[in-house]
Design a protein around this motif. Structure first.
Motif, PDB file in Angstrom:
ATOM      1  N   ASP A 220       0.850  -1.195   0.000  1.00 48.70           N
ATOM      2  CA  ASP A 220       0.000   0.000   0.000  1.00 48.70           C
ATOM      3  C   ASP A 220       0.885   1.244   0.000  1.00 48.70           C
ATOM      4  N   PRO A 221       0.909   2.013  -1.086  1.00 45.17           N
ATOM      5  CA  PRO A 221       1.769   3.201  -1.154  1.00 45.17           C
ATOM      6  C   PRO A 221       1.488   4.206  -0.037  1.00 45.17           C
ATOM      7  N   GLU A 222       0.231   4.336   0.361  1.00 43.02           N
ATOM      8  CA  GLU A 222      -0.102   5.317   1.397  1.00 43.02           C
ATOM      9  C   GLU A 222       0.513   4.924   2.739  1.00 43.02           C
ATOM     10  N   PHE A 223       0.536   3.629   3.028  1.00 46.42           N
ATOM     11  CA  PHE A 223       1.161   3.176   4.272  1.00 46.42           C
ATOM     12  C   PHE A 223       2.659   3.466   4.256  1.00 46.42           C
ATOM     13  N   VAL A 224       3.321   3.176   3.138  1.00 48.17           N
ATOM     14  CA  VAL A 224       4.757   3.435   3.033  1.00 48.17           C
ATOM     15  C   VAL A 224       5.031   4.932   3.126  1.00 48.17           C
ATOM     16  N   ALA A 225       4.173   5.744   2.524  1.00 48.61           N
ATOM     17  CA  ALA A 225       4.329   7.198   2.609  1.00 48.61           C
ATOM     18  C   ALA A 225       4.203   7.672   4.053  1.00 48.61           C
ATOM     19  N   GLU A 226       3.323   7.038   4.819  1.00 48.16           N
ATOM     20  CA  GLU A 226       3.195   7.387   6.238  1.00 48.16           C
ATOM     21  C   GLU A 226       4.476   7.039   7.004  1.00 48.16           C
ATOM     22  N   MET A 227       5.150   5.961   6.593  1.00 43.90           N
ATOM     23  CA  MET A 227       6.436   5.618   7.201  1.00 43.90           C
ATOM     24  C   MET A 227       7.465   6.697   6.907  1.00 43.90           C
ATOM     25  N   VAL A 228       7.454   7.189   5.660  1.00 42.42           N
ATOM     26  CA  VAL A 228       8.356   8.286   5.292  1.00 42.42           C
ATOM     27  C   VAL A 228       8.099   9.482   6.204  1.00 42.42           C
ATOM     28  N   ALA A 229       6.822   9.855   6.331  1.00 44.30           N
ATOM     29  CA  ALA A 229       6.466  11.014   7.146  1.00 44.30           C
ATOM     30  C   ALA A 229       6.893  10.826   8.599  1.00 44.30           C
ATOM     31  N   MET A 230       6.737   9.621   9.121  1.00 40.76           N
ATOM     32  CA  MET A 230       7.137   9.342  10.505  1.00 40.76           C
ATOM     33  C   MET A 230       8.637   9.582  10.698  1.00 40.76           C
ATOM     34  N   LEU A 231       9.443   9.137   9.727  1.00 39.96           N
ATOM     35  CA  LEU A 231      10.892   9.294   9.842  1.00 39.96           C
ATOM     36  C   LEU A 231      11.339  10.749   9.638  1.00 39.96           C
TER      37      LEU A 231
END
Length: 253
Positions: A220-231
């Motif tokens: 899911d691209p949105e989940f991975v993008a949320e990981m980016v935002a978290m970092l």
């Protein structure tokens, strides 16, 4: 060296941000309160449309042309961002290119071209923005690596896989050198995600690829993008030099 307050508005530069997963990252960061610089080698209407979607008034989003393989381009973008917003706090190295080919058929010139864009572009961005972050005493760098750089890649081409492996190593190098200055550098290594790029690479082999993924689905691209935002948050100060795997069980360690 003090880090920006959590409530301070921070500016994030996203490479390859006009479309695909890059656009998803831009949306996730903007949702979390970051100002966004949508960069692309050819921003065009897609980047402008995304910028308008995020902020029609243009106060918290702008576009910029960036050829990541050209170090001088990186300097221009950094200068443009600092002139408008005063500073940049976040860099997301997302832009990449590939051309799926059997390893024995890859022209050495094409191999070098892909390496120069993917690995060379990430190096240039980390170096030029890393200096800015070091001088400010704060920064967040997130590099998009890939499962291909961990398992050798089967569908993406040896040049792409090699470039992503190099990005994993560069992440560790910059993480180590920048850590004393309040700057973190991490990588995320997705497996095949539900993006236009993955669909284009897999083509008619999509069903076969899904059958080989333990979870049986694309990421899911949105989940991975949320990981980016978290970092990219100030809270991630104790995480650096790490590779975050998101691959449906294709590569376990």
């Amino acid at each position: 060296m003090a880090a920006p307050l959590p409530e301070a508005i921070q500016t994030a530069v996203v490479t390859g941000g006009a479309r695909g997963f890059g656009a998803t990252v831009c949306r996730a960061l903007h949702k979390d309160g970051f100002r966004i610089i949508v960069t692309d080698v050819d921003p065009g209407r897609e980047a402008s449309a995304l910028a308008s979607e995020l902020d029609l008034a243009g106060k918290t989003c702008m576009t910029a042309t960036l050829d990541i393989a050209d170090a001088q381009n990186w300097k221009y973008v950094l200068d443009e961002c600092t002139e408008r917003y005063g500073s940049v706090e976040v860099l997301v190295n997302n832009a990449a290119c590939t051309e799926a080919q059997p390893v024995l058929d890859i022209d050495p010139a094409k191999f070098n071209e892909i390496m120069a864009v993917n690995a060379g572009g990430t190096f240039a961005g980390c170096q030029i923005f890393g200096r800015h972050f070091r001088d400010r005493g704060y920064g967040r760098i997130v590099n998009l690596a890939s499962l291909a750089g961990q398992n050798g890649g089967t569908a993406t081409g040896a040049h792409y896989a090699a470039s992503k492996g190099a990005i994993l190593t560069l992440t560790k190098v910059f993480a180590r050198d920048l850590a004393p200055f309040g700057v973190t550098c991490n990588a995320i290594a997705p497996g095949p995600m539900d993006t236009p790029m993955v669909h284009a690479v897999l083509g008619d082999d999509l069903d076969k690829a899904l059958a080989n993924i333990p979870t049986g689905n694309l990421g899911d691209p949105e989940f991975v993008a949320e990981m980016v935002a978290m970092l990219c948050t100030t809270r991630s100060a104790f995480v650096t030099g790490a590779c975050w795997d998101v691959n449906g069980g294709l590569y376990m360690r």
